[in-house]
Scaffold this active site. Structure first.
Site, short mmCIF file in Angstrom:
data_model
loop_
_atom_site.label_atom_id
_atom_site.label_comp_id
_atom_site.label_asym_id
_atom_site.label_seq_id
_atom_site.Cartn_x
_atom_site.Cartn_y
_atom_site.Cartn_z
N CYS A 299 0.83 -1.20 0.00
CA CYS A 299 0.00 0.00 0.00
C CYS A 299 0.88 1.26 0.00
O CYS A 299 2.10 1.18 0.10
CB CYS A 299 -0.92 0.00 1.21
SG CYS A 299 -0.03 0.14 2.78
N ALA B 263 3.17 1.56 2.83
CA ALA B 263 4.34 0.69 2.68
C ALA B 263 5.40 1.38 1.82
O ALA B 263 6.60 1.29 2.10
CB ALA B 263 3.94 -0.65 2.06
N HIS C 284 5.47 6.24 -2.76
CA HIS C 284 6.77 6.81 -3.16
C HIS C 284 6.58 8.26 -3.61
O HIS C 284 7.32 9.15 -3.21
CB HIS C 284 7.39 6.04 -4.33
CG HIS C 284 7.49 4.56 -4.11
ND1 HIS C 284 7.36 3.64 -5.13
CD2 HIS C 284 7.69 3.83 -2.98
CE1 HIS C 284 7.49 2.42 -4.64
NE2 HIS C 284 7.69 2.51 -3.34
S1 SF4 Z 1 -0.88 -1.61 6.01
FE1 SF4 Z 1 -1.94 0.00 7.15
S2 SF4 Z 1 -1.85 1.80 5.84
FE2 SF4 Z 1 -1.43 0.01 4.53
S3 SF4 Z 1 -3.44 -0.60 3.67
FE3 SF4 Z 1 -3.10 -1.78 5.57
S4 SF4 Z 1 -4.11 -0.57 7.17
FE4 SF4 Z 1 -3.82 0.79 5.41
#
Ligand code: SF4
Lengths: 482, 370
Positions: free
Chosen positions: A67, A70, A200
């Site tokens: 995501c 990340a 990014h």
């Molecule tokens: S890791 Fe956290 S920020 Fe990323 S999609 Fe999942 S809940 Fe959302």
């Protein structure tokens, strides 16, 4: 690129197209229509051949993507070692990404190096209901008090923060003024965009808005000052790359962002050239610095001796004869060493086929390194690439090989079954699917806990790892005698 | 942008690093650290979805998805998933509870979904073991082996017995994780009681081996101090085992626990003289643990991989137990429950101390025998 790759033996436009046809037949009409444009038999002569990319993943499939959070935490901000990076929201996003990307840093943990740690506001129900802004301001104070050498704080928003409408920008501004250091709000909630790629971009934008131009290097400028952009120091990559760049006489003044230091990054507008390795994640800032400060940038490739040599010469072209002469000296010095590596491993790897499926750069950038070992990449796909990445990929691949985007687990399984690669090079989510069915596998995001793979030092390790993945005697035990 | 001159890049000096390195090991720092209320540093807990996923993986051919509710409804409306295809779901918000709550919620949901409308009239005579959130597959295999040694038909499922007993026919018993001899005894006695079968000779013999090993090796653990962190179930079992060995649990840290846990842990510590002096910390993280280790040192820490930085800072070994273990091979295949698990834990702990002695002692103390 003029010299097109010779067609891969055993693979053709027709065969690969047929395979894709068979793969797509597993889908419903709707899903099929969505997925079809994301995969193609490679035809480098046909400029019309274009993979669709950077689109929403088909809901319900097993995707390898990450995501936006990340992309911000794991890629751009997280590796900067002298800042406290706060995963703002519930505990999970930061917990699962803690220490798993392997962007190594130097310094003393908890003193002047904070990347190996995990900081979170650990949202509870109360924070969701009443908002987390006050908690955020408080935690900035606490971070500053407990880590007095930290040079800044980044606030990386997780999904719930955006959903409840917290104003992290205001809190960050206040904290920044109070603590007299950069406190950077990064609105990188995971639901934004279609993959880590937007993370990014958002993070690049925050560097542009909050960091760049706020510092200048101490001491005299030199014509050889450069910044190394888009190397995240996986397993020590950037240390291997910096070593070579220094050997040819350049001063690496800032590292983006592997083992990075925020004040050096802030002064990058003073360098003479930006060298970019991972184009996908940081081209944005190179373009900004070019427009705003007139700093040229150059893409380069430090995977495998052939590409390293090409890259060093291209880098030399940007400088005077001193550097050019150094480049030739360095190449000559390493040539013999690299030949020894090739002589050792190539006989065992000659003709082996590879399927690569990783992020936004390596599917094309590692091709040369495999080729140095006599291997051939017969399928290359990206998790989160854009059109410009694919344009850079077609010429690197032979006609009739497979190029693909955001593959689902089932697609990969079908392709591996049909194309029978000798090695699958992909991520942790794919690793056990293939490894447990007896197919050699290397994780190519994290270098499978090895590395570095960049530069000359890295190639030796890369060659050793690829050889052991394919030729481990353990594969001989898979078939039971009873 | 302000008009004043742009600041120069500054470097952190080695003196500064040295000074702060010393400071973070002090009592003064520990106090500041424990005064923290907003920032969580190096947490020792994850969130609910992890636990829920772990349950789903426990059922063969089951795929865990996020956001199931809306997704499955649409999919069923569109005819993509057959109406009668099982799609149990659990709400596992990441901002309350931990991975353990997620595990329990999901397991309950699956069991409730699968048993809906199929209320059994009578007890079927089988015994299900519900081990709770546990990443150690060796443990799960050990439960199966114990059941089969008894000749009991049964299935290993997750510990939510206190919420299930109303809806499901049959008796339910909640036991703590069978780590160490006493807790394993409790499990076997319970199985014997529920099944009406005696504890099999095979397991009686195993108990003998474990006790034999523990008496033989007691000197390597006696009075050694331990710091422990992890999930409540694991902590209760591990502390019980250490007390049996005459070792001293010293810092016990659970990052998200109920009052019930604290009470139970305190009762366990109070029941044994070796529990004296131990402090139980709840809702604290591994940066707190670091402060504890450097200001009030122990001989070994027990917990999952995430403890390795604190252990290194304190210069003590980390015995990897719990979830996740992502820096050592195969520990998830080695059971720590049951009598065999007790032997394995003992072996790992004692040999770790002995390795350190051999690796670090002066030549004149380097001996053949230990
Ligand atoms: S890791 Fe956290 S920020 Fe990323 S999609 Fe999942 S809940 Fe959302």
């Amino acid at each position: 690129m003029s010299d097109l790759k010779k067609p891969a033996e055993g693979y053709s436009m027709e065969d690969t197209s047929q395979m894709l046809e068979d793969t797509l037949s597993i889908y419903t009409d709707k899903a099929r229509a969505k997925r079809e444009p994301h995969m193609s038999a490679n035809d480098p002569d046909d400029s019309g051949c274009a993979i669709r990319s950077n689109r929403k993943t088909v809901p319900g499939v097993m995707s390898a993507r990450g995501c936006a959070y990340a992309g911000a935490k794991g890629v751009v901000w997280g590796p900067i070692r002298d800042m406290v990076h706060v995963s703002h929201g519930p505990v999970g996003c930061g917990f699962y990404s803690w220490g798993t990307r392997r962007n190594l840093t130097s310094g003393t943990v908890g003193v002047d190096n904070f990347s190996p740690m995990m900081f979170t506001s650990d949202f509870q129900e109360h924070d969701i209901v009443y908002g987390g802004d006050r908690k955020l301001e408080k935690l900035c104070d606490e971070a500053h008090e407990l880590f007095p050498l930290a040079k800044g704080i980044s606030i990386l928003s997780e999904c719930p923060v955006g959903l409840i409408g917290d104003d992290i920008n205001a809190s960050a501004k206040q904290a920044s003024a109070k603590l007299n250091m950069p406190v950077v709000p990064c609105n990188c909630e995971g639901f934004r965009g279609v993959s880590q790629s937007l993370g990014h971009h958002i993070s690049n934008d925050t560097i542009r808005d909050y960091i760049i131009g706020t510092r200048e290097f101490d001491g005299p400028e030199s014509p050889y000052d450069i910044a190394l952009i888009g190397d995240y120091n996986i397993g020590g990559d950037i240390w291997a790359a910096v070593k070579v760049l220094e050997e040819i006489g350049l001063n690496v003044k800032a590292q983006w962002t592997g083992d990075g230091q925020i004040e050096h990054i802030a002064a990058t507008h003073k360098v003479k050239l930006n060298l970019i390795h991972c184009y996908r994640s940081m081209n944005y800032m190179c373009k900004v610095m070019e427009e705003k400060y007139g700093i040229p940038w150059l893409e380069f490739n430090f995977f495998g001796p052939t590409k390293i040599k090409e890259s060093l010469r291209a880098i030399g072209e940007c400088f005077d004869d001193t550097i050019k002469a150094n480049v030739e000296k360095v190449i000559a010095r390493y040539d013999a060493e690299m030949q020894a590596v090739i002589d050792e491993y190539r006989p065992r790897l000659e003709g082996k086929k590879v399927m690569v499926f990783v992020g936004g750069l390596r599917p094309r950038h590692t091709i040369g390194a495999y080729e140095d070992l006599g291997m051939e990449v017969v399928a290359a796909g990206y998790e989160f690439a854009h059109t410009d990445d694919y344009d850079r990929t077609y010429p690197e691949m032979a006609k009739g090989t497979l190029v693909f985007d955001d593959a689902s687990e089932i697609e990969l399984e079908k392709w591996v079954e049909h194309m029978k690669p000798d090695l699958v090079a992909s991520g942790i989510k794919e690793k056990y699917v293939f490894q447990k069915s007896g197919i050699p596998f290397r994780q190519m995001h994290s270098w499978d806990y090895s590395g570095p793979y960049h530069a000359y030092e890295g190639f030796e390790i890369f060659a050793r790892d690829i050889d052991m993945a394919i030729n481990s005697p353990t594969w001989g035990l898979v078939k039971s005698p009873f | 942008m302000s008009e004043c001159a742009v600041k120069k890049v500054t470097e952190i000096t080695t003196d500064e690093v040295e000074e702060i390195s010393k400071w973070i090991d002090t009592e003064e720092y520990k106090e500041k650290n424990f005064a923290r209320t907003a920032l969580v540093i190096n947490p020792a807990h994850a969130c609910q979805p992890l636990g829920a996923q772990m349950v789903a993986y426990g059922f063969e051919e089951t795929l865990p998805f996020v956001d199931l509710n809306a997704f499955t409804k649409n999919a069923k409306n569109d005819g993509l998933i057959p109406e009668d295809f099982p799609t149990p779901y659990a709400n596992t918000p990441s901002f309350t509870g931990t991975h353990i709550h997620g595990y329990d919620a999901m397991l309950k949901s699956i069991l409730a979904y699968l048993s809906e409308g199929k209320k059994a009239e009578t007890d079927n005579g089988k015994i299900n073991i519900i081990p709770g959130f546990d990443g150690n597959v060796g443990n799960l295999r050990e439960y199966k082996r114990i059941l089969s040694a008894f000749g009991i038909e049964g299935t290993v499922l997750a510990d939510i017995s206190d919420t299930l007993d109303k809806e499901f026919v049959g008796e339910a018993a909640t036991l703590s994780l069978p780590i160490g001899v006493k807790k394993t005894d409790e499990l076997l006695l319970k199985l014997s009681e529920l099944s009406g079968k005696p504890v099999p000779a095979e397991l009686v013999a195993e108990r003998g081996h474990a006790v034999d090993a523990m008496t033989d090796a007691h000197q390597y653990l006696h009075n050694k101090k331990f710091a422990l962190f992890g999930d409540p179930d694991y902590l209760l079992g591990l502390v019980s085992f250490l007390l049996e060995m005459g070792a001293r649990p010293w810092h016990v840290l659970c990052s998200r626990a109920t009052k019930k846990f604290t009470k139970e842990m305190q009762a366990l510590l109070d029941s044994n003289p070796y529990g004296a002096g131990c402090t139980v910390y709840v809702n604290k993280d591994l940066w707190h643990m670091r402060s504890l280790l450097v200001t009030d040192p122990v001989d070994m820490m027990i917990g999952d991989t995430h403890g390795k930085f604190a252990a290194r800072a304190a210069g003590i070994p980390l015995l990897r137990v719990g979830f996740p273990i992502i820096d050592r091979v195969n520990l998830h295949r080695t059971p720590i429950v049951g009598y065999t698990g007790a032997i394995s834990l003992l072996t790992q702990i004692a040999n770790k101390f002995l390795d350190i002695k051999d690796d670090t002692c002066e030549d004149r103390f380097f001996e053949m025998m230990r």
